[in-house]
Design an enzyme around this catalytic site. Structure first.
Site, PDB file in Angstrom:
ATOM      1  N   LYS A 140       0.861  -1.191   0.000  1.00  0.00           N
ATOM      2  CA  LYS A 140       0.000   0.000   0.000  1.00  0.00           C
ATOM      3  C   LYS A 140       0.891   1.233   0.000  1.00  0.00           C
ATOM      4  O   LYS A 140       1.676   1.447   0.927  1.00  0.00           O
ATOM      5  CB  LYS A 140      -0.904   0.009   1.240  1.00  0.00           C
ATOM      6  CG  LYS A 140      -1.679   1.328   1.441  1.00  0.00           C
ATOM      7  CD  LYS A 140      -2.575   1.308   2.682  1.00  0.00           C
ATOM      8  CE  LYS A 140      -3.198   2.688   2.946  1.00  0.00           C
ATOM      9  NZ  LYS A 140      -4.045   2.714   4.165  1.00  0.00           N
TER      10      LYS A 140
ATOM     11  N   LYS B 195      -9.981  12.999   8.088  1.00  0.00           N
ATOM     12  CA  LYS B 195      -9.436  12.614   9.384  1.00  0.00           C
ATOM     13  C   LYS B 195      -9.391  13.818  10.326  1.00  0.00           C
ATOM     14  O   LYS B 195      -9.282  14.953   9.883  1.00  0.00           O
ATOM     15  CB  LYS B 195      -7.996  12.099   9.206  1.00  0.00           C
ATOM     16  CG  LYS B 195      -7.911  10.726   8.589  1.00  0.00           C
ATOM     17  CD  LYS B 195      -6.484  10.212   8.586  1.00  0.00           C
ATOM     18  CE  LYS B 195      -6.411   8.826   7.990  1.00  0.00           C
ATOM     19  NZ  LYS B 195      -7.095   7.803   8.786  1.00  0.00           N
TER      20      LYS B 195
ATOM     21  N   ASP C  15       1.692   6.394   5.461  1.00  0.00           N
ATOM     22  CA  ASP C  15       0.687   5.466   4.956  1.00  0.00           C
ATOM     23  C   ASP C  15       1.163   4.758   3.678  1.00  0.00           C
ATOM     24  O   ASP C  15       0.424   3.993   3.079  1.00  0.00           O
ATOM     25  CB  ASP C  15      -0.638   6.204   4.717  1.00  0.00           C
ATOM     26  CG  ASP C  15      -1.850   5.317   4.917  1.00  0.00           C
ATOM     27  OD1 ASP C  15      -1.720   4.259   5.561  1.00  0.00           O
ATOM     28  OD2 ASP C  15      -2.930   5.676   4.402  1.00  0.00           O
TER      29      ASP C  15
ATOM     30  N   GLU D   1      -9.423   3.714   2.254  1.00  0.00           N
ATOM     31  CA  GLU D   1      -8.923   3.759   0.872  1.00  0.00           C
ATOM     32  C   GLU D   1      -7.881   2.697   0.575  1.00  0.00           C
ATOM     33  O   GLU D   1      -7.685   2.322  -0.570  1.00  0.00           O
ATOM     34  CB  GLU D   1      -8.343   5.156   0.574  1.00  0.00           C
ATOM     35  CG  GLU D   1      -6.876   5.387   0.992  1.00  0.00           C
ATOM     36  CD  GLU D   1      -6.622   5.286   2.499  1.00  0.00           C
ATOM     37  OE1 GLU D   1      -7.606   5.389   3.262  1.00  0.00           O
ATOM     38  OE2 GLU D   1      -5.461   5.098   2.899  1.00  0.00           O
TER      39      GLU D   1
ATOM     40  N   ARG E  72      -7.765  -0.523   1.162  1.00  0.00           N
ATOM     41  CA  ARG E  72      -8.342  -1.731   0.559  1.00  0.00           C
ATOM     42  C   ARG E  72      -8.775  -1.470  -0.875  1.00  0.00           C
ATOM     43  O   ARG E  72      -8.762  -2.366  -1.715  1.00  0.00           O
ATOM     44  CB  ARG E  72      -9.499  -2.232   1.439  1.00  0.00           C
ATOM     45  CG  ARG E  72     -10.633  -1.249   1.573  1.00  0.00           C
ATOM     46  CD  ARG E  72     -11.545  -1.545   2.760  1.00  0.00           C
ATOM     47  NE  ARG E  72     -10.982  -1.095   4.033  1.00  0.00           N
ATOM     48  CZ  ARG E  72     -11.574  -1.259   5.206  1.00  0.00           C
ATOM     49  NH1 ARG E  72     -12.745  -1.872   5.280  1.00  0.00           N
ATOM     50  NH2 ARG E  72     -11.013  -0.817   6.308  1.00  0.00           N
TER      51      ARG E  72
HETATM   52  N1  BES Z   1      -4.187   4.663   6.869  1.00  0.00           N
HETATM   53  C1  BES Z   1      -5.308   4.388   7.688  1.00  0.00           C
HETATM   54  C2  BES Z   1      -4.997   3.375   8.796  1.00  0.00           C
HETATM   55  C3  BES Z   1      -4.046   3.820   9.860  1.00  0.00           C
HETATM   56  C4  BES Z   1      -4.490   4.297  11.067  1.00  0.00           C
HETATM   57  C5  BES Z   1      -2.672   3.675   9.685  1.00  0.00           C
HETATM   58  C6  BES Z   1      -3.604   4.655  12.059  1.00  0.00           C
HETATM   59  C7  BES Z   1      -1.793   4.051  10.667  1.00  0.00           C
HETATM   60  C8  BES Z   1      -2.246   4.518  11.859  1.00  0.00           C
HETATM   61  C9  BES Z   1      -6.429   3.823   6.851  1.00  0.00           C
HETATM   62  O1  BES Z   1      -6.488   4.277   5.546  1.00  0.00           O
HETATM   63  C10 BES Z   1      -7.708   4.250   7.502  1.00  0.00           C
HETATM   64  O2  BES Z   1      -7.948   5.410   7.560  1.00  0.00           O
HETATM   65  N2  BES Z   1      -8.474   3.289   8.000  1.00  0.00           N
HETATM   66  C11 BES Z   1      -9.674   3.578   8.666  1.00  0.00           C
HETATM   67  C12 BES Z   1     -10.692   2.561   8.264  1.00  0.00           C
HETATM   68  C13 BES Z   1     -12.085   2.873   8.719  1.00  0.00           C
HETATM   69  C14 BES Z   1     -12.599   4.090   8.001  1.00  0.00           C
HETATM   70  C15 BES Z   1     -12.966   1.681   8.443  1.00  0.00           C
HETATM   71  C16 BES Z   1      -9.412   3.515  10.171  1.00  0.00           C
HETATM   72  O3  BES Z   1      -8.614   2.674  10.607  1.00  0.00           O
HETATM   73  O4  BES Z   1      -9.967   4.340  10.888  1.00  0.00           O
HETATM   74 ZN    ZN Z   2      -4.727   4.881   4.731  1.00  0.00          ZN
HETATM   75 MN    MN Z   3      -7.548   6.098   5.352  1.00  0.00          MN
END
Ligand code: BES
Ligand code: ZN
Ligand code: MN
Length: 490
Positions: free
Chosen positions: A262, A274, A285, A346, A348
């Site tokens: 990724k 966010k 990321d 995003e 996935r």
């Molecule tokens: N890049 C984030 C995941 C992440 C979170 C990486 C904290 C490193 C530290 C990912 O793209 C994301 O935002 N995931 C969401 C998914 C949710 C919307 C189902 C998450 O983990 O909040």
């Molecule tokens: Zn992400």
């Molecule tokens: Mn994200």
């Protein structure tokens, strides 16, 4: 870059800047320390006594001008009670010894490992030396510091380890070269480390190493029909890249191992934006992509007799008037449609198209690496990455490599029961389920695109970087585990 090598000298006649020998708890001497003590007519033991040296792991005692010893400086390192160092302790020792050598402004360090488990300890010490000497200075401006003094690290191995040591050292050195590259890319800010820059770095890597690479732009990605991947790029002015590394060390036609990373060079969350605190972390990321770069670098250096493919999906998840809106539906390369209920899920969306692309290699195994979910960090914290797999043997091998390198994975469930939560009234699936089991439902989403081969998904959101403090920065994980996984098949 530090030069690592092996030698077979004695601690008392080693012509080097500083010699490091182990002493256990209760001032019990290792055999190297014993030799040194004898040559110095008991000066070592006397110094340990005077300093009340505990011998605990991580403790160091610097000594100078011991009589009868060629090296002017000796570093005694604590080795605890047992006759061998655990991986974690060996790494910490390597780190402490290198830091002490740098502190003394020395160029060459010669380490005498304990005789038991010496090869494994050496491998961890190499990583510890890398920990202590790695510097990020690309964008440090005028506060960039001079490079550390340490130029050469020698391991003087016990006779029993002499046979296995050269190959093991080569693997470790390639591993830290890979890890340092992964850290470098991760630590670069997102305005430097764009998808375009990743494409350029891929071409540079290939030039120096004899890999093959294809860097695809938006047009080529459109042609492949990667509608899910492209949906994430809608809100960004940065053009995406799809990078394909091919390393052909095996027989022609032999099924390759495929690594998929990724590469979200910055994740704002998109319209599902966010919160502001710690959003800078989202420059990391792309750590899954960084891991693929690191592994490919190590592979090119080690030249295993296998075929290995690295896929990097790189884009920015940003927000503008063209950005994806919650509820939008896109068609993935597999033909399955996806309702994007949350634009922040995003990872996935970009990985699923790469997983479909991976089918064309008729792979023996596909391993994706992604900072995929905050839920995985909640579940496992920052010591273990999550591993999900449709194949027990594949999962077991990866877990074993992780254990050996102290770059650990913890198995999480991948079960049909969790799939229902991803159902949608408007597409084949939604891109998010509820809050419950968030790391698992993310893996289940990917699983729908990984039906045609053995597959493992590594959720590295908790382990890829430290988000605060003096050590804020990329960790280079899980390059060490994956390089070990590759080399274990040699
Ligand atoms: N890049 C984030 C995941 C992440 C979170 C990486 C904290 C490193 C530290 C990912 O793209 C994301 O935002 N995931 C969401 C998914 C949710 C919307 C189902 C998450 O983990 O909040
Ligand atoms: Zn992400
Ligand atoms: Mn994200």
């Amino acid at each position: 870059m530090i030069d690592f090598s092996l030698r077979a000298d004695q601690p008392f006649n080693s012509k080097t800047d500083v010699v490091a020998v182990a002493v256990h708890e209760n001032q019990r001497l290792s055999s190297a320390a014993e030799d040194l003590d004898k040559a110095s007519l008991g000066a070592l033991k006397a110094a340990l006594k005077a300093a009340a040296f505990s011998g605990n792991c991580g403790k160091l005692l610097p000594l100078f001008n011991l009589p009868g010893i060629s090296a002017t400086r000796v570093l005694v390192y604590g080795a605890g009670e047992a006759n061998m160092l655990a991986a974690k302790d060996a790494r910490a020792t390597g780190r402490a010894l290198a830091a002490a050598a740098v502190e003394l402004e020395l160029a060459e360090l010669t380490i005498f490992p304990l005789s038991e488990n010496a090869v494994d300890a050496m491998q961890q010490m190499v990583m510890g030396v890398s920990d202590a000497t790695y510097r990020y200075d690309e964008t440090k401006g005028i506060s960039a510091k001079a490079k550390p003094s340490l130029k050469r690290v020698r391991f003087s191995m016990p006779a029993a380890a002499a046979k296995a040591a050269p190959a093991a050292l080569k693997v470790s050195v390639a591993t830290i070269h890979g890890m340092e590259f992964t850290k470098y890319l991760g630590n670069l800010p997102a305005n430097h480390c764009t998808p375009t820059r990743l494409g350029e770095e891929a071409k540079k890597l290939v030039k120096s190493h004899g890999l093959k690479v294809t860097v695809m732009d938006r047009k080529a990605i459109e042609k492949l029909g990667m509608g899910s991947f492209l949906s994430v790029t809608n809100g960004s002015d940065e053009p995406p890249r799809f990078i394909v590394f091919e390393y052909a060390g095996g027989k022609k036609g032999e099924a390759p191992t495929v690594f998929v990373g990724k590469g979200v060079t910055f994740d704002t969350g998109g319209v599902s934006i966010k919160p502001a605190p710690d959003m800078d972390h989202m420059k990391w990321d792309m750590s899954g992509a960084g891991t693929v770069f690191g592994v490919m670098k190590a592979v090119a250096e080690l030249k295993p007799k296998q075929n290995i493919v690295g896929l990097v999906v790189a884009c920015e998840n940003h927000i503008n008037g063209k950005a994806t809106k919650p509820g939008d539906v896109f068609t993935s390369m597999s033909g399955q449609t996806i309702e994007v209920l949350n634009t922040d899920a995003e990872g996935r969306l970009i990985l699923c198209d790469a997983l479909t692309y991976a089918e064309r290699f008729k792979p023996r195994a596909v391993i994706d690496i992604a900072t995929l979910t905050g839920a995985c960090v909640v579940a496992l914290g920052s010591h273990n990455a999550g591993i999900f797999s449709n194949n027990d043997a594949l999962a077991d091998s990866l877990i074993a490599s992780g254990k050996k390198m102290n770059d650990r994975f913890w198995r999480m469930p991948l079960e049909e029961d969790y799939q229902e939560a991803l159902s949608s009234n408007f597409a084949d699936m939604a891109n998010v389920a509820g809050r419950e089991g968030g790391a698992i439902t993310a893996a289940c989403f990917l699983w729908r695109f990984a039906k045609k081969y053995d597959w493992a998904h590594l959720d590295i959101a908790g382990v890829a970087y430290k988000g605060s403090g003096k050590e804020k920065g990329a960790s280079g994980r899980p390059v060490a585990a994956l390089v070990d996984y590759v080399m274990a098949r040699e």
